[in-house]
Design an enzyme around this catalytic site. Structure first.
Site, mmCIF file in Angstrom:
data_model
loop_
_atom_site.group_PDB
_atom_site.id
_atom_site.type_symbol
_atom_site.label_atom_id
_atom_site.label_comp_id
_atom_site.label_asym_id
_atom_site.label_seq_id
_atom_site.Cartn_x
_atom_site.Cartn_y
_atom_site.Cartn_z
ATOM 1 N N THR A 114 39.333 29.896 41.566
ATOM 2 C CA THR A 114 40.016 29.305 42.623
ATOM 3 C C THR A 114 38.787 28.485 43.428
ATOM 4 O OG1 THR A 114 41.794 30.644 42.932
ATOM 5 C CG2 THR A 114 41.345 29.490 44.850
ATOM 6 N N THR A 141 38.625 35.449 41.245
ATOM 7 C CA THR A 141 38.757 36.950 41.803
ATOM 8 C C THR A 141 39.434 37.900 40.957
ATOM 9 O OG1 THR A 141 40.618 36.308 43.217
ATOM 10 C CG2 THR A 141 38.295 35.805 44.096
ATOM 11 N N ASP A 142 40.502 37.475 40.087
ATOM 12 C CA ASP A 142 41.329 38.461 39.643
ATOM 13 C C ASP A 142 40.675 39.221 38.656
ATOM 14 O OD1 ASP A 142 43.528 37.509 41.295
ATOM 15 O OD2 ASP A 142 44.756 36.562 39.501
ATOM 16 N N LYS A 191 39.211 44.904 43.678
ATOM 17 C CA LYS A 191 40.123 44.031 44.145
ATOM 18 C C LYS A 191 41.255 44.633 44.653
ATOM 19 C CE LYS A 191 42.344 39.540 44.146
ATOM 20 N NZ LYS A 191 42.592 38.114 43.483
#
Length: 435
Positions: free
Chosen positions: A87, A163-164, A240
């Site tokens: 992203t 980020t995932d 996360k």
């Protein structure tokens, strides 16, 4: 009117003033407002006034060959920006409304003009994917790229990553690399085109962290919901914990290793550390697993051991889960179990686990609890698991344990010992309360 100009945009009864950013389509203007938010405006429906030109000299920061360089300053450190997609390197496809990964390392410099003047930059694209498409093969390519950048003189490395799965990639590099300089993963929860994007603050903070003293693999993301500081998490201890909040990442079992206090003047951002860390240095060697102990991470000369065993799986136990889940990993070199509580599965699983171990599969136990550690010496089930040959992973996070086992199988002469030893700060000797 060019990207980098300060503009006033009037549309209907709304007026926006800020810096014009690059846009993926000629039909829309993207303006970064003074408060940090981005706004997209239909170009045909807007009246635009240029207030000041070249507020940020975006285009001249790129060479004609398209390399990610700005004018070299002997007084500044050199930071390598490595792009993998995600992203932070994404924008909105105005045709479909979807977020798509389009930016490479050069685009990051164009899109984040705040980076100018903080360092000399080198840009490199390893891949351009959203992080759900990350693979162990890409981890290996990434580790080699980081190694080459440091070997060629980079004073720090920033990895732009989705980020995932960032926590997995950061952990992988922590095991594959010994680094004398910071390697900082960063990303964003919201793309640059969206209001409240976190890409600028995260990118600036990551560059400042890459200039700091801590020679470890770190994750740099928002520390809270405000735009005032980023947390620096040790890559092997981060998780996360939220799907969309900007402060989605947390250090499990402790406070973050450090913070970057953010300032609207990027040069004034300050990095500070709250716990012990590996200091930046020019020498020192990777500790072999049998030489490591305690919860201190490795420190050393630049070194790389990129081999990974790809036949390692992570299996989560739930009540009533069929032992067929274990049949699926028969013959694998390793499997990490995410057990309940102190590290338990139901008694039906234990004989099958013993068979796997007898057949040469290393079976490692972690806990699906967020805090605490595995201890299979408290209840009968745990003692039976130990008798079956299960290896306790202490407080190693399940995802980190999988990556570690992949690395240990490929590189260690004694996999069981390696899994019970802290190699990069992933495993603490004991869990203690913290606030």
């Amino acid at each position: 009117m060019n990207a980098g100009d300060r503009v006033r945009v009037e549309r209907a009864d709304q007026t926006y003033e800020g810096v014009l950013l690059p846009s993926t389509t000629d039909d829309h203007l993207v303006v970064k407002l003074d408060g940090g938010y981005n706004v997209g405006v239909d170009r045909d429906a807007a009246a635009v006034e240029v207030l000041e030109t070249d507020v940020h000299d975006v285009e001249k920061a790129q060479s004609e060959e398209g390399e990610s360089r700005i004018e070299f300053d002997d007084d500044l450190p050199t930071i390598s920006l490595i792009s993998t997609g995600g992203t932070i390197a994404s924008t909105i496809d105005y045709r479909t409304g979807a977020v798509t990964s389009q930016f490479d390392a050069e685009d990051v410099l164009r899109a984040v003009p705040d980076l100018a003047g903080l360092a000399n930059y080198r840009g490199r694209v390893v891949t351009n994917i959203l992080s759900e498409n990350m693979t162990p093969a890409v981890w290996q390519d990434l580790a080699r790229a980081v190694h080459e950048e440091i070997e060629s003189g980079a004073d720090g490395v920033v990895v732009m990553h989705g980020t995932d799965t960032m926590q997995f990639s950061a952990a992988a590099l922590a095991f594959m690399l010994d680094t004398p300089v910071p390697v900082v993963f960063t990303g964003s929860q919201r793309s640059a085109d969206r209001p409240s994007s976190d890409n600028v603050m995260n990118a600036v903070s990551a560059v400042q962290a890459a200039k700091a003293d801590c020679a470890e693999v770190l994750i740099c993301m928002h520390a809270d919901a405000s735009d005032d500081r980023c947390a620096l998490h040790r890559g092997v201890r981060a998780r996360k914990n939220h799907t969309s909040r900007r402060d989605a990442f947390e250090t499990v079992g402790a406070e973050p290793l450090g913070v970057v206090d953010y300032d609207t003047d990027p040069a004034e951002c300050e990095v500070s550390f709250r716990r012990e860390y590996v200091e930046r240095g020019e020498s020192g060697a990777r500790s072999a697993p049998e030489q490591s102990s305690g919860d201190e991470p490795r420190d050393g000369d630049l070194a790389i051991q990129p081999d990974l065993a790809t036949d390692v799986e992570l299996v989560k136990f739930t009540p009533g889960a069929d032992t067929a889940f274990l049949d699926a990993v028969a013959g694998n070199s390793g499997v990490v179990l995410e057990g309940t509580g102190l590290g338990h599965v139901n008694t039906d699983w234990i004989p099958r686990i013993a068979e796997l171990v007898d057949d040469g599969t290393t079976v490692v136990m972690t806990s699906q609890c967020i805090e605490g550690r595995v201890c299979d010496r408290v209840y009968d089930t745990g003692r039976d698991l130990l008798d079956a040959g299960v290896v306790e992973a202490g407080d190693t996070l399940p995802g980190t344990a999988k990556v570690k086992l992949m690395w240990a199988v490929a590189n260690s002469a004694d996999v069981r010992e390696a899994m019970g030893t802290s190699l990069a700060g992933e495993l603490t000797e004991r869990s203690v309360p913290w606030t």
